[in-house]
Design a protein around this motif. Structure first.
Motif, short mmCIF file in Angstrom:
data_model
loop_
_atom_site.label_atom_id
_atom_site.label_comp_id
_atom_site.label_asym_id
_atom_site.label_seq_id
_atom_site.Cartn_x
_atom_site.Cartn_y
_atom_site.Cartn_z
N LEU A 293 0.83 -1.21 0.00
CA LEU A 293 0.00 0.00 0.00
C LEU A 293 0.86 1.25 0.00
O LEU A 293 0.56 2.23 -0.70
CB LEU A 293 -0.94 -0.01 1.21
CG LEU A 293 -2.08 -1.02 1.18
CD1 LEU A 293 -2.89 -0.95 2.48
CD2 LEU A 293 -3.00 -0.75 -0.01
N GLU A 294 1.93 1.25 0.77
CA GLU A 294 2.83 2.41 0.77
C GLU A 294 3.46 2.61 -0.60
O GLU A 294 3.53 3.74 -1.10
CB GLU A 294 3.92 2.20 1.83
CG GLU A 294 3.41 2.28 3.26
CD GLU A 294 4.44 1.81 4.27
OE1 GLU A 294 4.28 2.13 5.47
OE2 GLU A 294 5.41 1.12 3.88
N LEU A 295 3.90 1.51 -1.20
CA LEU A 295 4.53 1.62 -2.51
C LEU A 295 3.53 2.00 -3.59
O LEU A 295 3.87 2.70 -4.55
CB LEU A 295 5.21 0.31 -2.87
CG LEU A 295 6.42 -0.06 -1.99
CD1 LEU A 295 6.93 -1.44 -2.37
CD2 LEU A 295 7.52 0.97 -2.14
N ALA A 296 2.28 1.52 -3.47
CA ALA A 296 1.26 1.87 -4.46
C ALA A 296 1.03 3.37 -4.49
O ALA A 296 0.92 3.99 -5.56
CB ALA A 296 -0.04 1.12 -4.17
N ALA A 297 0.94 3.97 -3.31
CA ALA A 297 0.69 5.42 -3.24
C ALA A 297 1.90 6.23 -3.64
O ALA A 297 1.79 7.23 -4.37
CB ALA A 297 0.24 5.80 -1.83
N GLY A 348 16.64 3.14 6.49
CA GLY A 348 15.67 2.09 6.73
C GLY A 348 14.26 2.51 6.34
O GLY A 348 14.07 3.26 5.38
N HIS A 349 13.28 2.06 7.10
CA HIS A 349 11.88 2.31 6.77
C HIS A 349 11.52 3.75 7.14
O HIS A 349 10.95 4.03 8.19
CB HIS A 349 10.99 1.31 7.52
CG HIS A 349 9.55 1.34 7.06
ND1 HIS A 349 8.63 2.20 7.59
CD2 HIS A 349 8.90 0.60 6.12
CE1 HIS A 349 7.46 2.00 7.00
NE2 HIS A 349 7.60 1.02 6.11
N ASP A 350 11.81 4.67 6.21
CA ASP A 350 11.61 6.11 6.44
C ASP A 350 10.70 6.62 5.33
O ASP A 350 11.12 6.83 4.19
CB ASP A 350 12.96 6.82 6.41
CG ASP A 350 12.86 8.29 6.81
OD1 ASP A 350 11.83 8.90 6.53
OD2 ASP A 350 13.83 8.81 7.38
N ILE A 351 9.41 6.81 5.65
CA ILE A 351 8.42 7.19 4.64
C ILE A 351 8.72 8.56 4.01
O ILE A 351 8.69 8.69 2.78
CB ILE A 351 7.00 7.17 5.23
CG1 ILE A 351 6.61 5.73 5.61
CG2 ILE A 351 5.98 7.73 4.23
CD1 ILE A 351 6.51 4.79 4.43
N PRO A 352 9.00 9.62 4.79
CA PRO A 352 9.32 10.90 4.14
C PRO A 352 10.51 10.81 3.19
O PRO A 352 10.50 11.41 2.11
CB PRO A 352 9.62 11.83 5.33
CG PRO A 352 8.86 11.23 6.47
CD PRO A 352 8.94 9.76 6.26
N LEU A 353 11.53 10.06 3.57
CA LEU A 353 12.68 9.91 2.69
C LEU A 353 12.32 9.12 1.44
O LEU A 353 12.85 9.38 0.35
CB LEU A 353 13.83 9.23 3.44
CG LEU A 353 15.18 9.19 2.72
CD1 LEU A 353 15.64 10.60 2.38
CD2 LEU A 353 16.22 8.47 3.57
N LEU A 354 11.41 8.14 1.56
CA LEU A 354 10.96 7.40 0.38
C LEU A 354 10.25 8.33 -0.60
O LEU A 354 10.45 8.23 -1.81
CB LEU A 354 10.03 6.25 0.80
CG LEU A 354 9.49 5.40 -0.36
CD1 LEU A 354 10.62 4.66 -1.06
CD2 LEU A 354 8.43 4.42 0.14
N TRP A 355 9.42 9.24 -0.07
CA TRP A 355 8.78 10.23 -0.94
C TRP A 355 9.84 11.02 -1.71
O TRP A 355 9.72 11.24 -2.92
CB TRP A 355 7.91 11.19 -0.12
CG TRP A 355 6.57 10.65 0.27
CD1 TRP A 355 6.25 10.00 1.42
CD2 TRP A 355 5.35 10.73 -0.50
NE1 TRP A 355 4.91 9.67 1.43
CE2 TRP A 355 4.34 10.10 0.28
CE3 TRP A 355 5.02 11.26 -1.73
CZ2 TRP A 355 3.02 10.01 -0.16
CZ3 TRP A 355 3.71 11.17 -2.17
CH2 TRP A 355 2.72 10.54 -1.39
N ALA A 356 10.86 11.47 -1.00
CA ALA A 356 11.92 12.27 -1.64
C ALA A 356 12.67 11.45 -2.67
O ALA A 356 12.95 11.92 -3.78
CB ALA A 356 12.87 12.80 -0.57
N GLN A 357 13.00 10.19 -2.32
CA GLN A 357 13.76 9.35 -3.25
C GLN A 357 12.98 9.08 -4.53
O GLN A 357 13.50 9.21 -5.65
CB GLN A 357 14.12 8.03 -2.57
CG GLN A 357 14.93 7.06 -3.43
CD GLN A 357 14.05 6.05 -4.13
OE1 GLN A 357 13.18 5.43 -3.52
NE2 GLN A 357 14.27 5.87 -5.43
N VAL A 358 11.70 8.71 -4.38
CA VAL A 358 10.88 8.41 -5.55
C VAL A 358 10.68 9.66 -6.41
O VAL A 358 10.77 9.61 -7.64
CB VAL A 358 9.52 7.83 -5.10
CG1 VAL A 358 8.54 7.77 -6.27
CG2 VAL A 358 9.72 6.44 -4.51
N GLY A 359 10.44 10.79 -5.75
CA GLY A 359 10.22 12.02 -6.50
C GLY A 359 11.45 12.44 -7.28
O GLY A 359 11.38 12.76 -8.48
#
Length: 452
Positions: A293-297, A348-359
């Motif tokens: 779900l996190e990756l889908a969004a 590790g499991h860092d949602i804000p950083l994942l947003w930045a990386q994907v963007g």
């Protein structure tokens, strides 16, 4: 527009583009006058053709594999579907026919649109037929055969669409044209991927594939409403001369360019770092505990928006700076964006950083794709645009289809941090070749042809 009568007895005269290299005056100057590109119908036609080009790919790849998995086929058999991608890799083998032979029907539409009008109805019918098959553990031959036909027709459509775009737009217009093409293509991947799977949940596979076949009608409508670019002049030739012009001259023409081997090496290596990293993104995210779900969004929805914005930004950069400078800037941006994986691996499991990386990764990839594809377009001679672009685009995918298969072993050996550092450094050879070429052929070079 070429006439229907007698067209099969002639072949185009080879007339090199005035700018078939990355560092030439038109690539690196801004035109004095600008048109409102978003009002130009040619760009809307390319948006629709990009959508038509993207629809078949998931139907012979991820969507098809999900279908086969639910029907109980073994992973060994499902793995064989990877060979369907060979049609896209080997499309340069039959591209000369699409480049030089007049379309069997619809010649009144011209060389490029005539071929698209011949291919697309058969492609639509093949997708419909594929959706009506009933694959099972012991009965999947018909499904595989039709999937192979869809892949072949899809690759053929790509050859003609690419040639049509190159012929339709001037070099300075290729950036925005590619941006709109990428928008349509990415939207189609979503429609034939997640969209088709959603439809099959309540309507079955036949309905899902049937709707996707219907969506290809958008491309056919674009063919009918679009304009045909001027065809090169044609001369009467003997059968032997026609064969030579179709199978030999496109490659001899390209080999006449200065530093052509360096150009090909750059094309092969430009996507190497991205190819190595891309294969391992899903295992990497899973290892860090990111949920579907996190990756889908974040990865699917936000990532798609970021890559579309990057494609448009890449088109703007090409318009402002020229293809040569835009390619260097976006190439280094794409390379450095892999360092965001290193940051995620460390956090590790860092949602804000994942947003930045994907963007950041998707935005820079979108910009680099626009510049790189515009560069490939500029390398072609319009007399052989379908053949030469098919060859170059096949070479551009070489790294992902060959070296990329070793990425899992490399990640297991080096660990995530070391692996993604390595993918960043893997882009350096291409960048070094790029700068070497710019130094040998700086902006303003009068001739790009070999004098040897």
């Amino acid at each position: 527009m070429e006439p229907a009568s007698g067209a099969d007895l002639t072949l185009p005269i080879a007339r090199p583009l005035g700018l078939c290299y990355l560092a030439t005056p038109m690539f690196d100057t801004v035109p004095a006058t600008r048109t409102a590109w978003w009002r130009d119908r040619r760009y809307l036609v390319l948006l629709a053709l990009g959508f038509a080009s993207g629809i078949p790919l998931p139907l012979t790849a991820a969507t098809l594999r999900r279908w086969l998995s639910e029907e109980g086929l073994s992973v060994e058999v499902i793995g064989l579907t990877a060979s369907l991608g060979l049609a896209y890799t080997l499309k340069f083998l039959w591209a000369p026919a699409l480049d030089q032979v007049p379309p069997p029907l619809f010649r009144w539409l011209g060389r490029r649109r005539g071929w698209l009008a011949c291919i697309q109805p058969v492609l639509i019918a093949s997708i419909l037929a594929l959706g009506l098959t009933s694959p099972g553990p012991e009965s999947y031959a018909a499904t595989f055969a039709l999937a192979g036909l869809v892949a072949f027709l899809s690759a053929s459509q790509d050859v003609v669409v690419d040639a049509y775009r190159i012929d339709l737009l001037e070099e300075r217009e290729q950036g925005y044209g590619l941006a709109l093409y990428v928008w349509g293509y990415r939207g189609a991947l979503l429609a034939a991927g997640a969209g088709a799977l959603a439809v099959t949940e309540w309507g079955g596979w036949a309905l899902g594939y049937g709707i996707c076949a219907g969506l290809l009608g958008i491309g056919l409508l674009a063919v009918l409403l679009g304009s045909e670019p001027p065809s090169p002049e044609r001369l009467a030739m003997t059968p032997a001369e026609r064969v030579r012009a179709a199978l030999v001259d496109p490659f001899l023409d390209f080999m006449g360019r200065r530093h052509w081997l360096a150009i090909l090496l750059f094309v092969v290596l430009f996507k190497l770092g991205e190819a190595l990293a891309g294969v391992m993104t899903q295992p990497f995210y899973a290892a860090l505990g990111f949920t579907r779900l996190e990756l889908a969004a974040i990865n699917n929805v936000f990532g798609l928006l970021a890559i579309l914005a990057g494609a448009l930004a890449g088109g703007w950069l090409i318009r402002r700076l020229g293809i040569a400078r835009a390619l260097v800037l976006t190439g280094f941006g794409q390379m450095l964006s892999n360092l965001m994986y290193v940051a995620v691996a460390q956090s590790g499991h860092d949602i804000p950083l994942l947003w930045a990386q994907v963007g950041i990764e998707n935005f820079t990839d979108g910009m680099a794709d626009s510049a790189f594809l515009a560069y490939l377009s500029g390398l072609t001679n319009r007399a052989f645009s379908a053949t030469q672009y098919a060859l170059l685009s096949s070479l551009a995918a070489f790294a992902s289809r060959t070296i990329g298969s070793a990425s899992g072993y490399l990640a297991g050996w080096m660990g995530w941090t070391g692996f993604f550092l390595m993918t960043t450094l893997a882009a350096l050879p291409a960048m070094a070749i790029m700068l070497w070429l710019l130094r040998r052929l700086p902006p303003g070079t009068a001739s790009v042809r070999s004098t040897a």
